[in-house]
Design an enzyme around this catalytic site. Sequence first.
Site, PDB file in Angstrom:
ATOM      1  N   HIS A  72       0.850  -1.197   0.000  1.00  0.00           N
ATOM      2  CA  HIS A  72       0.000   0.000   0.000  1.00  0.00           C
ATOM      3  C   HIS A  72       0.884   1.246   0.000  1.00  0.00           C
ATOM      4  O   HIS A  72       1.723   1.411   0.866  1.00  0.00           O
ATOM      5  CB  HIS A  72      -0.921   0.007   1.228  1.00  0.00           C
ATOM      6  N   TYR A 201      -9.276   5.381   7.515  1.00  0.00           N
ATOM      7  CA  TYR A 201      -9.438   5.732   8.929  1.00  0.00           C
ATOM      8  C   TYR A 201     -10.444   6.881   8.970  1.00  0.00           C
ATOM      9  O   TYR A 201     -10.195   7.931   8.371  1.00  0.00           O
ATOM     10  CB  TYR A 201      -8.130   6.231   9.524  1.00  0.00           C
ATOM     11  N   PRO A 292      -4.087   0.358  18.664  1.00  0.00           N
ATOM     12  CA  PRO A 292      -3.861  -0.142  17.300  1.00  0.00           C
ATOM     13  C   PRO A 292      -3.923   0.914  16.194  1.00  0.00           C
ATOM     14  O   PRO A 292      -3.566   0.611  15.054  1.00  0.00           O
ATOM     15  CB  PRO A 292      -4.984  -1.170  17.109  1.00  0.00           C
ATOM     16  N   LYS A 296       1.293  -0.095  14.951  1.00  0.00           N
ATOM     17  CA  LYS A 296       2.696  -0.168  15.360  1.00  0.00           C
ATOM     18  C   LYS A 296       3.083  -1.388  16.195  1.00  0.00           C
ATOM     19  O   LYS A 296       4.272  -1.707  16.306  1.00  0.00           O
ATOM     20  CB  LYS A 296       3.068   1.100  16.160  1.00  0.00           C
ATOM     21  N   TYR A 387       4.089   6.434   9.863  1.00  0.00           N
ATOM     22  CA  TYR A 387       3.263   5.273   9.504  1.00  0.00           C
ATOM     23  C   TYR A 387       4.102   4.202   8.815  1.00  0.00           C
ATOM     24  O   TYR A 387       3.956   3.008   9.088  1.00  0.00           O
ATOM     25  CB  TYR A 387       2.096   5.710   8.610  1.00  0.00           C
TER      26      TYR A 387
HETATM   27  C1  PHB Z   1      -5.618  -4.342  10.626  1.00  0.00           C
HETATM   28  O1  PHB Z   1      -5.648  -4.578   9.414  1.00  0.00           O
HETATM   29  O2  PHB Z   1      -5.972  -5.191  11.458  1.00  0.00           O
HETATM   30  C2  PHB Z   1      -5.190  -3.020  11.103  1.00  0.00           C
HETATM   31  C3  PHB Z   1      -4.726  -2.094  10.193  1.00  0.00           C
HETATM   32  C4  PHB Z   1      -4.332  -0.839  10.623  1.00  0.00           C
HETATM   33  C5  PHB Z   1      -4.422  -0.520  11.959  1.00  0.00           C
HETATM   34  C6  PHB Z   1      -4.858  -1.450  12.867  1.00  0.00           C
HETATM   35  C7  PHB Z   1      -5.253  -2.714  12.445  1.00  0.00           C
HETATM   36  O3  PHB Z   1      -4.065   0.719  12.368  1.00  0.00           O
END
Ligand code: PHB
Length: 395
Positions: A72, A201, A292, A296, A387
């Site tokens: 990505h 997000y 989460p 990280k 990130y």
């Molecule tokens: C996930 O795909 O489980 C995932 C992705 C990004 C995050 C947290 C979890 O910030």
Amino acid sequence: MRTQVAIVGAGPSGLLLSQILAKHGVESVIVENRSREYVEARVRAGVLEHGAVDVLAEYGVGDRLHAEGLRHDGVYLQWPGQRRRIDFVQSCGHSVWVYGQTEITKDLINARLADAQQVFWEACDTAILGADTDRPTVTFVDRDGNPASIEADYVAGCDGFHGVSRPTIPEALRSVHQRLYPYAWLGILAEVAPSTDELIYALHPDGFAMHSMRSEKISRLYLQVAPDDDIANWSDDRIWDGLSTRLALDGWTLHSGPTLEKSITPMRSFVSSPMRWGRLLLAGDASHIVPPTGAKGLNLAIADVKRLGAALVRSIKEGSDDLLDRYSDDALERVWQSTYFSWWMTSMLHTPPVEDPDRNFLLQMQVTQLRHVTSSAAAAAGLSENYTGSVLPYP
Ligand code: PHB
Ligand code: APR
């Protein structure tokens, strides 16, 4: 038994450490309290920094990741009426990879077993004795009920947040920084093609929502819920309704599908330092937890064990403790950076509880921050560096 490094825990930290040590000719034994099937099925994170991908590839577990993982190059940030993309490659020159922690765990277990590496599954009553002496020992009861003990040069505490390693360090010697957030994540794994090409997000007055994925056929989605909420309160219909409302955007449709797994996870930031006591070294969730939102947790575990592996190899093979003596300070630099970034992302994207008298003000600050980070090249670069993990060089 006797080995060079006794490793407590067969999560990503313990398994990768054992893999790194073996590649440098250092012997280890892993003691894990769950079954192999349980460890392989545990659904967790899914985003890897480019540096973490390099570490996995360097140690021989990158093939399936490169074949089946999804690269990505950016991410979407959303607030009501707006979805804006941050381009990581343009902002900082790096990408991330989407590949489930379950798959990394399976790849590492297969690699360890192919090496005829010893893993004690379903061990109970694990204890670490004599960590402050020259002869640390891990004792446990094996799955057939026989008492066992492993004497080692070093013990690696890779047993996660609820393990026995961290509490082995006397409390007076530990310093803890933590924050419990007033919300939790309800996560689902769903059998449906992702409705997006990159992660979304989203900030919404009803609460944060996020759309992630595991493959071209499996989606992973999350909803902000109250920390004391019960998964029994959330039917599949209620979950999809909540996701559709919070992720809504004109001209875009969220596709739903059968739910394969659902659970609620509390959110906390937690750092216990130092990460070493005598011959006991902590790595991963045993020493720190991040919420989460910044993706990280897994990446920190990988960075810790890369550093720890090098330090143990140097001590055991070359007789020099210089890297081990610096391990805790060096590892904590990245831990704090990721703790900061995860806290920042979490604060920007989650709605404060309705009881919070500052809620209206805070929501306006959050939208302002989202606008800024998606419109200023400098701010987008800051998010991208953090990130993708390029903010600090990999050990
Ligand atoms: C996930 O795909 O489980 C995932 C992705 C990004 C995050 C947290 C979890 O910030
Ligand atoms: N004895 C032996 N093993 C134990 C004990 C114990 N007393 N307590 C816990 N364990 C095992 C757990 O069953 C688990 O398999 O230690 C392992 C710890 O694994 P993780 O919790 O996955 O921690 P870590 O390997 O550091 O990986 C961190 O995993 O938790 C996610 O989000 C986190 O992505 C991050 C990554």
